[in-house]
Design a protein around this motif. Structure first.
Motif, mmCIF file in Angstrom:
data_model
loop_
_atom_site.group_PDB
_atom_site.id
_atom_site.type_symbol
_atom_site.label_atom_id
_atom_site.label_comp_id
_atom_site.label_asym_id
_atom_site.label_seq_id
_atom_site.Cartn_x
_atom_site.Cartn_y
_atom_site.Cartn_z
ATOM 1 N N LYS A 31 -93.360 81.153 57.680
ATOM 2 C CA LYS A 31 -92.920 82.541 57.534
ATOM 3 C C LYS A 31 -92.570 83.158 58.889
ATOM 4 O O LYS A 31 -91.719 84.048 58.957
ATOM 5 N N LEU A 34 -89.068 82.195 59.257
ATOM 6 C CA LEU A 34 -88.247 82.983 58.343
ATOM 7 C C LEU A 34 -88.059 84.402 58.868
ATOM 8 O O LEU A 34 -86.973 84.976 58.752
ATOM 9 N N ASP A 37 -85.557 84.332 61.681
ATOM 10 C CA ASP A 37 -84.185 84.252 61.159
ATOM 11 C C ASP A 37 -83.736 85.582 60.556
ATOM 12 O O ASP A 37 -82.613 86.031 60.781
ATOM 13 N N LYS A 38 -84.632 86.223 59.808
ATOM 14 C CA LYS A 38 -84.298 87.469 59.109
ATOM 15 C C LYS A 38 -84.009 88.608 60.083
ATOM 16 O O LYS A 38 -83.108 89.420 59.858
#
Length: 237
Positions: A31, A34, A37-38
């Motif tokens: 996470k 993630l 990246d987000k």
């Protein structure tokens, strides 16, 4: 059109959100990646993913709801009252309680949900967090297959835009220019994370959230050219 709506059919609401965990390091490695990246586009080269994590509360995938405040009008013997209440505590529990309110008292076709920037933030955020927790969406939040005019949502920001979609006006600014008492007496949205994780003051957050709900109702009254609420008319239940 707005003046034709019955005020008692509108449920005014606001949510407060924080990052899912207090610190970036509490996320799993997957996470963390993630999140990196987000958030890449928003933080650019100015912040590391860890430094930017204190803003994670604005994304439903990385944040959580700590309270949902609602308000509604009642009329008895020509006396107007605006009642507010707040769902707080463990997120899944407060989401279920909010869903039960919609299913019990605001489940008719004439009933509407109203928030400031609700169509881009509050309504989708609540729906996403419900699905993450495995909660079936209530009819008022289930927009799949609905035409735009069938969506039971009012948005005071959208109303103020008058079709000017490049314009964003904060609740604080809108209340100021309309001559409505400011809801930002104590904290603002940027301080909710610290109030929750550092100060551990959910009471302070709830008070702030309920003031926002009152402000949204005041905006609707202003748009309808009706008298603003006075303190004796506002009741917290």
């Amino acid at each position: 059109m707005l003046k034709k709506l019955k005020l008692e059919n509108i449920l005014f609401l606001d949510i407060e959100t924080v990052p899912e965990y207090e610190k970036f390091e509490e996320l799993s490695k997957e996470k963390q990646q993630l999140w990196e990246d987000k958030s890449k586009y928003q933080r650019k080269e100015d912040f590391t993913p860890a430094e930017f994590y204190n803003r994670a509360g604005i994304w439903a995938e990385f944040g959580k709801i700590v309270c949902i405040s609602v308000g509604y009008f009642t009329f008895k013997n020509q006396q107007r009252t605006f009642r507010t209440t707040t769902f707080q505590g463990e997120e899944q529990k407060l989401l279920i309680e909010f869903k039960n309110l919609l299913g019990t008292y605001f489940n008719k076709p004439a009933h509407l949900l109203c928030a400031h920037n609700g169509k881009e933030f509050d309504f989708p955020y609540i729906a996403r967090r419900m699905l993450i927790h495995g909660i079936a969406l209530p009819e008022k939040l289930n927009l799949f297959g609905k035409k735009p005019w069938e969506v039971p949502h009012l948005d005071t920001l959208e109303m103020w835009k008058f079709g000017d979609y490049k314009n964003f006006t904060s609740l604080k600014l809108l209340t100021h220019i309309l001559g409505i008492p400011s809801p930002k007496e104590d904290i603002d949205g940027s301080q909710v994370r610290d109030a929750f994780y550092v100060e551990k003051s959910i009471k302070r957050i709830v008070s702030y959230c309920e003031r926002d709900v009152v402000a949204i109702a005041q905006i609707i009254l202003k748009f309808r050219q009706e008298e603003l609420l006075q303190k004796p008319e506002i009741v917290s239940v």
